[in-house]
Design a protein around this motif. Structure first.
Motif, PDB file in Angstrom:
ATOM      1  N   SER A  83       0.832  -1.205   0.000  1.00 15.46           N
ATOM      2  CA  SER A  83       0.000   0.000   0.000  1.00 15.46           C
ATOM      3  C   SER A  83       0.868   1.257   0.000  1.00 15.46           C
ATOM      4  CB  SER A  83      -0.900   0.017   1.238  1.00 15.46           C
ATOM      5  OG  SER A  83      -1.667   1.208   1.267  1.00 15.46           O
ATOM      6  N   ASP A  84       0.524   2.177  -0.909  1.00 15.99           N
ATOM      7  CA  ASP A  84       1.175   3.490  -0.913  1.00 15.99           C
ATOM      8  C   ASP A  84       0.589   4.401   0.154  1.00 15.99           C
ATOM      9  OD1 ASP A  84       2.990   3.704  -3.528  1.00 15.99           O
ATOM     10  OD2 ASP A  84       1.221   2.519  -4.000  1.00 15.99           O
ATOM     11  N   ALA A  85      -0.553   4.036   0.714  1.00 19.97           N
ATOM     12  CA  ALA A  85      -1.178   4.800   1.795  1.00 19.97           C
ATOM     13  C   ALA A  85      -0.895   4.088   3.117  1.00 19.97           C
ATOM     14  CB  ALA A  85      -2.684   4.905   1.567  1.00 19.97           C
TER      15      ALA A  85
ATOM     16  N   ALA B   5      11.153   3.815  -4.093  1.00 19.56           N
ATOM     17  CA  ALA B   5      11.720   2.465  -4.154  1.00 19.56           C
ATOM     18  C   ALA B   5      11.930   2.032  -5.597  1.00 19.56           C
ATOM     19  CB  ALA B   5      10.781   1.490  -3.455  1.00 19.56           C
ATOM     20  N   THR B   6      12.972   1.250  -5.829  1.00 16.78           N
ATOM     21  CA  THR B   6      13.202   0.664  -7.143  1.00 16.78           C
ATOM     22  C   THR B   6      12.430  -0.651  -7.262  1.00 16.78           C
ATOM     23  OG1 THR B   6      15.105  -0.643  -6.416  1.00 16.78           O
ATOM     24  CG2 THR B   6      15.537   1.631  -7.137  1.00 16.78           C
ATOM     25  N   TYR B   7      12.307  -1.125  -8.490  1.00 17.10           N
ATOM     26  CA  TYR B   7      11.653  -2.414  -8.692  1.00 17.10           C
ATOM     27  C   TYR B   7      12.397  -3.513  -7.931  1.00 17.10           C
ATOM     28  CZ  TYR B   7      10.337  -6.824 -10.805  1.00 17.10           C
ATOM     29  OH  TYR B   7       9.932  -8.123 -10.987  1.00 17.10           O
ATOM     30  N   GLY B   8      13.725  -3.467  -7.957  1.00 14.63           N
ATOM     31  CA  GLY B   8      14.524  -4.485  -7.264  1.00 14.63           C
ATOM     32  C   GLY B   8      14.265  -4.496  -5.771  1.00 14.63           C
ATOM     33  N   GLN B   9      14.112  -3.322  -5.177  1.00 15.94           N
ATOM     34  CA  GLN B   9      13.826  -3.254  -3.741  1.00 15.94           C
ATOM     35  C   GLN B   9      12.471  -3.880  -3.425  1.00 15.94           C
ATOM     36  OE1 GLN B   9      14.513   1.086  -3.475  1.00 15.94           O
ATOM     37  NE2 GLN B   9      15.881   0.648  -1.752  1.00 15.94           N
ATOM     38  N   ILE B  10      11.466  -3.578  -4.246  1.00 14.21           N
ATOM     39  CA  ILE B  10      10.140  -4.152  -4.029  1.00 14.21           C
ATOM     40  C   ILE B  10      10.183  -5.662  -4.208  1.00 14.21           C
ATOM     41  CG2 ILE B  10       7.740  -4.184  -4.790  1.00 14.21           C
ATOM     42  CD1 ILE B  10       8.627  -1.614  -3.380  1.00 14.21           C
ATOM     43  N   ALA B  11      10.881  -6.116  -5.233  1.00 10.92           N
ATOM     44  CA  ALA B  11      10.984  -7.553  -5.484  1.00 10.92           C
ATOM     45  C   ALA B  11      11.619  -8.258  -4.290  1.00 10.92           C
ATOM     46  CB  ALA B  11      11.796  -7.800  -6.746  1.00 10.92           C
TER      47      ALA B  11
ATOM     48  N   ILE C 159       4.111  -3.852   2.948  1.00 14.08           N
ATOM     49  CA  ILE C 159       5.145  -3.120   2.198  1.00 14.08           C
ATOM     50  C   ILE C 159       4.578  -1.728   1.954  1.00 14.08           C
ATOM     51  CG2 ILE C 159       6.507  -2.991   0.091  1.00 14.08           C
ATOM     52  CD1 ILE C 159       6.450  -6.019  -0.065  1.00 14.08           C
ATOM     53  N   THR C 160       5.155  -0.739   2.615  1.00 11.39           N
ATOM     54  CA  THR C 160       4.594   0.608   2.672  1.00 11.39           C
ATOM     55  C   THR C 160       5.697   1.657   2.504  1.00 11.39           C
ATOM     56  OG1 THR C 160       4.773   0.461   5.093  1.00 11.39           O
ATOM     57  CG2 THR C 160       2.635  -0.067   4.107  1.00 11.39           C
ATOM     58  N   PRO C 161       5.334   2.920   2.248  1.00 13.55           N
ATOM     59  CA  PRO C 161       6.344   3.953   1.960  1.00 13.55           C
ATOM     60  C   PRO C 161       7.356   4.193   3.060  1.00 13.55           C
ATOM     61  CG  PRO C 161       4.185   4.695   1.262  1.00 13.55           C
ATOM     62  CD  PRO C 161       3.963   3.425   2.030  1.00 13.55           C
ATOM     63  N   ASP C 162       7.014   3.915   4.323  1.00 16.97           N
ATOM     64  CA  ASP C 162       7.951   4.180   5.419  1.00 16.97           C
ATOM     65  C   ASP C 162       9.181   3.283   5.381  1.00 16.97           C
ATOM     66  OD1 ASP C 162       5.812   2.266   6.067  1.00 16.97           O
ATOM     67  OD2 ASP C 162       6.905   1.996   7.941  1.00 16.97           O
ATOM     68  N   LEU C 163       9.177   2.255   4.525  1.00 15.22           N
ATOM     69  CA  LEU C 163      10.328   1.359   4.408  1.00 15.22           C
ATOM     70  C   LEU C 163      11.375   1.878   3.427  1.00 15.22           C
ATOM     71  CD1 LEU C 163       8.404  -2.062   4.182  1.00 15.22           C
ATOM     72  CD2 LEU C 163       9.428  -0.998   6.215  1.00 15.22           C
ATOM     73  N   PHE C 164      11.086   2.991   2.734  1.00 14.82           N
ATOM     74  CA  PHE C 164      11.959   3.473   1.669  1.00 14.82           C
ATOM     75  C   PHE C 164      12.143   4.990   1.766  1.00 14.82           C
ATOM     76  CE2 PHE C 164       9.153   0.036   0.205  1.00 14.82           C
ATOM     77  CZ  PHE C 164      10.083  -0.952  -0.107  1.00 14.82           C
ATOM     78  N   ARG C 165      13.102   5.480   1.019  1.00 15.86           N
ATOM     79  CA  ARG C 165      13.207   6.930   0.855  1.00 15.86           C
ATOM     80  C   ARG C 165      11.940   7.405   0.158  1.00 15.86           C
ATOM     81  NH1 ARG C 165      16.424   9.390  -2.346  1.00 15.86           N
ATOM     82  NH2 ARG C 165      16.744   7.644  -3.766  1.00 15.86           N
ATOM     83  N   SER C 166      11.545   8.634   0.440  1.00 15.52           N
ATOM     84  CA  SER C 166      10.304   9.126  -0.154  1.00 15.52           C
ATOM     85  C   SER C 166      10.390  10.621  -0.398  1.00 15.52           C
ATOM     86  CB  SER C 166       9.111   8.810   0.753  1.00 15.52           C
ATOM     87  OG  SER C 166       9.246   9.483   1.995  1.00 15.52           O
TER      88      SER C 166
END
Length: 344
Positions: A13-15, A65-71, A44-51
């Motif tokens: 979720s992006d929210a 996040a990059t595709y690789g990070q999400i994967a 898996i949410t925005p707080d896990l990555f730079r934003s």
């Protein structure tokens, strides 16, 4: 729970926190019930990555996040099923991963993304609906909160729609004794709305009305300063949460839902659970909740008329209607949808 049923869910979720909105509350409460049912839910949410702040709405952070990070995040969670809640940067990358790896997944339609974007940027809604259609039709089911929203999306070419309703914490949101001088001494009746103070919430539809008593806005957002300056007689209470929010609801005489673009309206059932009748436009969300329940609230294209009708409605009928919504039932719907989409 069926032993062969999926037990590990990854939800993208992006929210998410610190946002305070219906999407976050719906996911959070559903997760709680799913975990009680024995599922392990990984977010898996925005707080896990730079934003970065979203243009025109800095309170919302967009994950970089990059595709690789999400994967990697998906693979680390070893899901048996994936649910993608939003059509944002994380949602699109998670969708790409699932399609690439043959992983079944569902999506949900929480927000009228085309309308919200078109209200801020000069992008045709038909083009945006094309993006939304491709996003949701690529999964194994798209969850929606109401029947009327499902019918509307079908006309937009979105298929395989599944019902996922909402619930209410009726122990927190309940009727309370009303004070003689609410919100620091405002005159009754109190017409309350609880919303993000942003263009898509259509707040001027209430703020510009000539109603008896007082108008109160609970919430914050990018349009607050402008609206405070334009409507000096309106009381802006700011962001309230938990017990303070519940007390604010219970002080109201009528709850006014101004939005014409929400897909459900969690705040409607929070108000009803507090024993507060609701006034709203006859659109998706309010019509689904209040339709056939004239004693719990009023629907009218003339919002002023709806507000005055709601003053005559029954607090008891409002509460009774709210008690038909539970997060346990909503989570069971979500889980059953997941089983159907997961397949044998």
């Amino acid at each position: 729970m069926n032993e062969s049923a999926p037990k590990r869910l990854t939800l993208v979720s992006d929210a998410w926190h610190p946002q305070v909105n219906g999407v976050v509350r719906s996911i959070e409460n559903t997760n709680h019930e799913l975990e009680k049912m024995g599922l392990t839910v990984t977010m898996i949410t925005p707080d896990l990555f730079r934003s970065m702040p979203m243009p025109t709405y800095p309170e919302i952070r967009l994950a970089l996040a990059t595709y690789g990070q999400i994967a990697r995040k998906i693979e680390e969670s070893a899901p048996e099923f994936v649910h993608i809640a939003t059509e944002g940067p994380l949602g699109f990358k998670a969708r790409r991963y699932c399609l690439k790896n043959g992983m079944r997944f569902t999506t949900s339609y929480h927000t009228r993304f085309p309308e919200y974007v078109a209200a801020r940027l000069p992008i045709p809604k038909d083009m945006l609906y094309g993006i939304v259609r491709r996003f949701h039709n690529s999964g194994n089911g798209c969850m929606v909160a109401t029947d009327s929203l499902a019918r509307e999306l079908e006309t937009r070419g979105i298929h395989n729609l599944m019902r996922w309703s909402r619930g209410i914490d009726n122990a927190l949101f309940h009727p309370r004794r009303k004070s003689e001088a609410p919100f620091g001494g405002l005159k009754r009746p109190i017409f309350l709305t609880v919303a993000r103070v942003a263009v898509e919430k259509n707040l001027p539809a209430l703020l510009a009305l000539d109603l008896p008593g007082s108008i109160v806005v609970v919430g914050d957002g990018p349009a607050r300063r402008t609206l405070e300056e334009k409507y000096p007689n309106v009381h802006f209470a700011g962001m309230l949460q938990d017990e303070a929010l519940a007390k604010a609801y219970a002080e109201a005489d009528v709850f006014v839902f101004t939005s014409k673009t929400d897909t459900f309206g969690n705040t409607i059932i929070e108000a009803l659970s507090s024993g507060v009748p609701v006034a709203a436009f006859p659109v998706t969300g309010p019509s689904d909740i209040l339709g056939g329940h004239e004693q719990a609230g009023a629907l009218d294209d003339d919002l002023s008329a709806a507000c005055l009708k709601a003053l005559e409605c029954s607090p008891e009928a409002a509460r009774d209607l709210a008690l038909t919504y539970t997060w346990e039932a909503a989570a069971r719907q979500f889980y059953d949808n997941m089983l159907v989409a997961h397949g044998p």
